[in-house]
Scaffold this motif. Structure first.
Motif, mmCIF file in Angstrom:
data_model
loop_
_atom_site.group_PDB
_atom_site.id
_atom_site.type_symbol
_atom_site.label_atom_id
_atom_site.label_comp_id
_atom_site.label_asym_id
_atom_site.label_seq_id
_atom_site.Cartn_x
_atom_site.Cartn_y
_atom_site.Cartn_z
ATOM 1 N N THR A 148 0.815 -1.216 0.000
ATOM 2 C CA THR A 148 0.000 0.000 0.000
ATOM 3 C C THR A 148 0.846 1.261 0.000
ATOM 4 O O THR A 148 0.478 2.274 -0.624
ATOM 5 C CB THR A 148 -0.944 -0.004 1.223
ATOM 6 O OG1 THR A 148 -1.655 -1.243 1.261
ATOM 7 C CG2 THR A 148 -1.939 1.136 1.154
ATOM 8 N N GLU A 149 2.006 1.225 0.659
ATOM 9 C CA GLU A 149 2.861 2.414 0.737
ATOM 10 C C GLU A 149 3.325 2.893 -0.635
ATOM 11 O O GLU A 149 3.624 4.074 -0.822
ATOM 12 C CB GLU A 149 4.107 2.133 1.595
ATOM 13 C CG GLU A 149 3.803 1.731 3.025
ATOM 14 C CD GLU A 149 3.885 0.233 3.208
ATOM 15 O OE1 GLU A 149 3.490 -0.505 2.280
ATOM 16 O OE2 GLU A 149 4.347 -0.207 4.283
ATOM 17 N N ALA A 150 3.369 1.980 -1.599
ATOM 18 C CA ALA A 150 3.879 2.328 -2.933
ATOM 19 C C ALA A 150 2.822 2.941 -3.840
ATOM 20 O O ALA A 150 3.123 3.320 -4.974
ATOM 21 C CB ALA A 150 4.475 1.086 -3.592
ATOM 22 N N LYS A 151 1.602 3.080 -3.363
ATOM 23 C CA LYS A 151 0.505 3.504 -4.245
ATOM 24 C C LYS A 151 0.338 5.017 -4.337
ATOM 25 O O LYS A 151 -0.434 5.504 -5.147
ATOM 26 C CB LYS A 151 -0.795 2.839 -3.797
ATOM 27 C CG LYS A 151 -0.721 1.326 -3.980
ATOM 28 C CD LYS A 151 -2.025 0.623 -3.765
ATOM 29 C CE LYS A 151 -1.854 -0.863 -4.134
ATOM 30 N NZ LYS A 151 -3.085 -1.620 -3.895
ATOM 31 N N CYS A 152 1.026 5.750 -3.479
ATOM 32 C CA CYS A 152 0.991 7.218 -3.569
ATOM 33 C C CYS A 152 2.193 7.714 -4.374
ATOM 34 O O CYS A 152 3.310 7.213 -4.197
ATOM 35 C CB CYS A 152 1.049 7.843 -2.172
ATOM 36 S SG CYS A 152 -0.445 7.681 -1.193
ATOM 37 N N PRO A 153 1.999 8.709 -5.231
ATOM 38 C CA PRO A 153 0.751 9.425 -5.522
ATOM 39 C C PRO A 153 0.054 8.934 -6.788
ATOM 40 O O PRO A 153 -1.034 9.396 -7.118
ATOM 41 C CB PRO A 153 1.234 10.860 -5.707
ATOM 42 C CG PRO A 153 2.585 10.690 -6.352
ATOM 43 C CD PRO A 153 3.170 9.431 -5.763
ATOM 44 N N GLU A 154 0.674 7.997 -7.539
ATOM 45 C CA GLU A 154 0.122 7.607 -8.824
ATOM 46 C C GLU A 154 -1.217 6.881 -8.723
ATOM 47 O O GLU A 154 -2.144 7.139 -9.509
ATOM 48 C CB GLU A 154 1.110 6.723 -9.602
ATOM 49 C CG GLU A 154 2.310 7.466 -10.176
ATOM 50 C CD GLU A 154 3.400 7.695 -9.141
ATOM 51 O OE1 GLU A 154 3.239 7.179 -7.999
ATOM 52 O OE2 GLU A 154 4.390 8.373 -9.448
ATOM 53 N N ALA A 158 -3.822 9.223 -0.991
ATOM 54 C CA ALA A 158 -3.376 8.965 0.377
ATOM 55 C C ALA A 158 -3.635 7.502 0.690
ATOM 56 O O ALA A 158 -4.291 6.793 -0.078
ATOM 57 C CB ALA A 158 -4.111 9.867 1.365
ATOM 58 N N ILE A 159 -3.107 7.054 1.812
ATOM 59 C CA ILE A 159 -3.331 5.675 2.229
ATOM 60 C C ILE A 159 -3.699 5.643 3.711
ATOM 61 O O ILE A 159 -3.402 6.575 4.451
ATOM 62 C CB ILE A 159 -2.093 4.779 1.996
ATOM 63 C CG1 ILE A 159 -0.921 5.245 2.882
ATOM 64 C CG2 ILE A 159 -1.706 4.752 0.529
ATOM 65 C CD1 ILE A 159 0.258 4.286 2.894
#
Length: 291
Positions: A148-154, A158-159
Motif C-alpha cells: 500500500t505504501e507504494a501507491k501514492c501518488p500515482e 493517500a493511504i
C-alpha cells in the motif's frame, strides 16, 4: 474421544512472535513449510494457522473455538465474537500498532479534510469508510491487496496503513497525518466454547501462561551473595516487585538475595549493587511471571 480445543494462530506478520510467545509459555509448536496445521505438544489442543483478517469469521462460525487476532480485524469483520483478553505484543515488540492516514511529503494533503473527492487505498476498508464519515469527508476508499505504501501518488492520493514504528512509511516518503485506529493482539472465542466448562477452563489456563510469558519479557532475575552487615545497603538499591527473597547460606555471616527487576534497569543497577557490597551477582532470564 478426548476433549479438544480448536485454536487459531495468526499466519503472517504475527506468526513468528506468536510462536515465540507460546514457546515461552511452555508450549512447543512445530510447523512444516507447507502445512497450515502445526503440531503442538498438548494433545488437548488442535492448532490451525489462519490469517488474522479471517480469524473472527472462523471463530464466529465455530470452525474453531478461539484464536489470536487483532482488534482491527475483529472490528473490520463485524463478526460477533467474545474478546477474552488483550495481549499487547506485535511483530517487533510489546506495543500497540496504529492504522494511520498518510500522504506524500510536500503534497497539498495536510489533513483528512483535504481528501474530499480523493482516492485512498487501504486494506481496512470498512473502518476507513467509518473514519471519513465521522469527519464529514466524502472520499473513495479502495481496497489494497498489499504494498500500500507504494501507491501514492500515482494510484492513490493517500493511504490508511498499519504501522508499528513508522519506518516503512518514512522510507516511502510518506508522512502521517492522523491516527485512524489503535490496535493490539487479542484472544477471542465464540459463546459455545465459553459455555463449555472444560473449554473455558482450558482457555483460561492458556491465557494465564501467555500473560505470564508477556510479563516476563521485560523482566530479569537477580541473585547475589551479601554479607549480613551490608544487607541493608544492598536492599536500598533494589526496586523489587515485592520484597526480595533472602536465605541464609552455610556461612552464617552471608545471605543469598534473589529478586526480580526490570531488564532495562539491570545495566545501571548491577554496578551499584557491587559497590554496595553484593558479590557473586547473577542475572538470569525469565520465561513466565505469574502474579
Amino acid at each position: 474421544m478426548p476433549n479438544k480445543l480448536k485454536l487459531g494462530l495468526p499466519k503472517g506478520s504475527l506468526q513468528g512472535s506468536t510462536f515465540e510467545l507460546f514457546e515461552k509459555a511452555g508450549y512447543k509448536i512445530k510447523l512444516s513449510s507447507r502445512s497450515y496445521f502445526p503440531v503442538i505438544d498438548d494433545e488437548e489442543i488442535e492448532v490451525m494457522l489462519i490469517r488474522a483478517q479471517e480469524m473472527a469469521r472462523y471463530v464466529e462460525s465455530k470452525v474453531i473455538d478461539c484464536g489470536l487476532t487483532g482488534t482491527d480485524w475483529t472490528l473490520e469483520s463485524g463478526c460477533k465474537v467474545e474478546k477474552i483478553k488483550d495481549l499487547v505484543y506485535a511483530k517487533q515488540g510489546l506495543r500497540k500498532v496504529r492504522w494511520v492516514l498518510a500522504a506524500p511529503k510536500g503534497s497539498a494533503i495536510k489533513s483528512v479534510k483535504d481528501l474530499e473527492g480523493k482516492r485512498v487505498a487501504t486494506e481496512l476498508v470498512n473502518i476507513s469508510e467509518q473514519y471519513f464519515k465521522k469527519n464529514g469527508v466524502k472520499a473513495t476508499v479502495e481496497f489494497s491487496w498489499g504494498a500500500t505504501e507504494a501507491k501514492c501518488p500515482e494510484l492513490a492520493d493517500a493511504i490508511i496503513e498499519l504501522t508499528e514504528t513508522g519506518n516503512s512509511l518514512r522510507a516511502n516518503n510518506l508522512e502521517i497525518l492522523d491516527t485512524v485506529l489503535e490496535s493490539n493482539t487479542i484472544f477471542i472465542a465464540n459463546k459455545d466454547a465459553l459455555s463449555d466448562k472444560w473449554k473455558k477452563e482450558k482457555i483460561g489456563n492458556i491465557l494465564l501462561l501467555l500473560e505470564g510469558a508477556l510479563v516476563a519479557q521485560t523482566l530479569v532475575g537477580l541473585k547475589m551473595n551479601v554479607q549480613k552487615g551490608k544487607l541493608d545497603k544492598v536492599l536500598c538499591c533494589l526496586p523489587a516487585l515485592k520484597n526480595p527473597t533472602i536465605a541464609e547460606l552455610s556461612d552464617k555471616n552471608w545471605v543469598d538475595v534473589d529478586t526480580i527487576i526490570e531488564e532495562k534497569t539491570a545495566r545501571d543497577l548491577i554496578p551499584r549493587l557491587k559497590a554496595a557490597g553484593a558479590e557473586g551477582i547473577v542475572e538470569y532470564p525469565l520465561n513466565k511471571v505469574i502474579y
